[in-house]
Design a protein around this motif. Structure first.
Motif, PDB file in Angstrom:
ATOM      1  N   THR A  99      16.185 -12.200 104.117  1.00  0.00           N
ATOM      2  CA  THR A  99      16.805 -13.511 103.921  1.00  0.00           C
ATOM      3  C   THR A  99      17.763 -13.744 105.084  1.00  0.00           C
ATOM      4  O   THR A  99      17.922 -12.893 105.955  1.00  0.00           O
ATOM      5  CB  THR A  99      17.605 -13.592 102.592  1.00  0.00           C
ATOM      6  N   THR A 100      18.431 -14.875 105.081  1.00  0.00           N
ATOM      7  CA  THR A 100      19.351 -15.202 106.172  1.00  0.00           C
ATOM      8  C   THR A 100      20.572 -14.298 106.212  1.00  0.00           C
ATOM      9  O   THR A 100      21.300 -14.286 107.199  1.00  0.00           O
ATOM     10  CB  THR A 100      19.817 -16.663 106.046  1.00  0.00           C
ATOM     11  N   THR A 160      19.173 -17.539 101.877  1.00  0.00           N
ATOM     12  CA  THR A 160      17.989 -18.381 101.787  1.00  0.00           C
ATOM     13  C   THR A 160      16.844 -17.744 102.560  1.00  0.00           C
ATOM     14  O   THR A 160      17.036 -16.834 103.359  1.00  0.00           O
ATOM     15  CB  THR A 160      18.284 -19.780 102.358  1.00  0.00           C
ATOM     16  N   THR A 161      15.653 -18.224 102.319  1.00  0.00           N
ATOM     17  CA  THR A 161      14.469 -17.698 102.992  1.00  0.00           C
ATOM     18  C   THR A 161      13.812 -18.812 103.789  1.00  0.00           C
ATOM     19  O   THR A 161      13.578 -19.895 103.273  1.00  0.00           O
ATOM     20  CB  THR A 161      13.464 -17.134 101.962  1.00  0.00           C
ATOM     21  N   SER A 162      13.546 -18.526 105.059  1.00  0.00           N
ATOM     22  CA  SER A 162      12.834 -19.476 105.910  1.00  0.00           C
ATOM     23  C   SER A 162      11.622 -18.766 106.504  1.00  0.00           C
ATOM     24  O   SER A 162      11.365 -17.608 106.190  1.00  0.00           O
ATOM     25  CB  SER A 162      13.760 -19.985 107.019  1.00  0.00           C
ATOM     26  N   SER A 163      10.906 -19.427 107.397  1.00  0.00           N
ATOM     27  CA  SER A 163       9.687 -18.837 107.957  1.00  0.00           C
ATOM     28  C   SER A 163       9.975 -17.556 108.734  1.00  0.00           C
ATOM     29  O   SER A 163       9.169 -16.638 108.745  1.00  0.00           O
ATOM     30  CB  SER A 163       8.962 -19.842 108.842  1.00  0.00           C
ATOM     31  N   VAL A 164      11.139 -17.455 109.392  1.00  0.00           N
ATOM     32  CA  VAL A 164      11.467 -16.243 110.143  1.00  0.00           C
ATOM     33  C   VAL A 164      11.687 -15.066 109.204  1.00  0.00           C
ATOM     34  O   VAL A 164      11.493 -13.918 109.583  1.00  0.00           O
ATOM     35  CB  VAL A 164      12.700 -16.469 111.050  1.00  0.00           C
ATOM     36  N   ASN A 165      12.054 -15.319 107.952  1.00  0.00           N
ATOM     37  CA  ASN A 165      12.303 -14.252 106.988  1.00  0.00           C
ATOM     38  C   ASN A 165      11.027 -13.735 106.337  1.00  0.00           C
ATOM     39  O   ASN A 165      11.088 -12.847 105.508  1.00  0.00           O
ATOM     40  CB  ASN A 165      13.260 -14.734 105.898  1.00  0.00           C
ATOM     41  N   GLN A 166       9.893 -14.249 106.723  1.00  0.00           N
ATOM     42  CA  GLN A 166       8.630 -13.812 106.153  1.00  0.00           C
ATOM     43  C   GLN A 166       7.875 -12.885 107.098  1.00  0.00           C
ATOM     44  O   GLN A 166       6.723 -12.575 106.871  1.00  0.00           O
ATOM     45  CB  GLN A 166       7.778 -15.035 105.812  1.00  0.00           C
TER      46      GLN A 166
END
Length: 149
Positions: free
Chosen positions: A28-29, A102-108
């Motif tokens: 996550t961030t 939070t979760t964004s595309s970089v966190n995947q």
């Protein structure tokens, strides 16, 4: 855990951009997991691991000596700890798990052979080989960590 071989020694400039990533993830961030070969002067060429804070624990010896080294790290609710070539590091670091962000595309993404604290494409490359990468969904015991070859 992984077997790691570095082609050549790590740059002696001490810059964070010269770190050599083995494995990195950013769930996550506010969370990160980093396994790397460090480039700072005091820990040049040494294996480093951190999760949850920027406090890394370092191997006693360099692993960028052209040999294949087995590295293994774990994070429990109390501390981060590592083994290099079956020898447990003497100084585990305390961990305080961050509150998930939070979760964004970089966190995947899972970065293998790069990363080391950066998500930009082509940054902090290992310039070496990774073999037998293994991930467990629970913390291994001391005996299990020391037994990985």
């Amino acid at each position: 855990a992984a077997e790691v071989h570095c082609n050549g020694q790590t740059a002696t400039d001490g810059a964070t951009s010269s770190r050599r990533g083995i494995l990195a993830a950013y769930p996550t961030t506010t969370e990160f997991i980093v396994m790397m070969v460090d480039s700072t002067t005091a820990t040049l060429g040494k294996y480093a691991f951190a999760y949850g804070s920027s406090t890394f624990n370092y191997s006693d010896n360099r692993i960028d000596d052209g040999q294949i080294h087995t590295v293994c790290s774990r994070s429990t609710t109390a501390q981060n700890q590592s083994c290099v070539d079956g020898t447990q590091l003497t100084s585990p670091t305390s961990v305080s798990r961050p509150t998930p962000g939070t979760t964004s595309s970089v966190n995947q993404l899972l970065y293998i052979g790069r990363g080391a604290g950066a998500t930009a494409s082509g940054s902090r490359m290992l310039n070496g080989h990774i073999r037998n990468l293994r991930i467990w969904h629970r913390a291994l015991s001391d005996i299990q960590m020391k037994g990985i070859r």
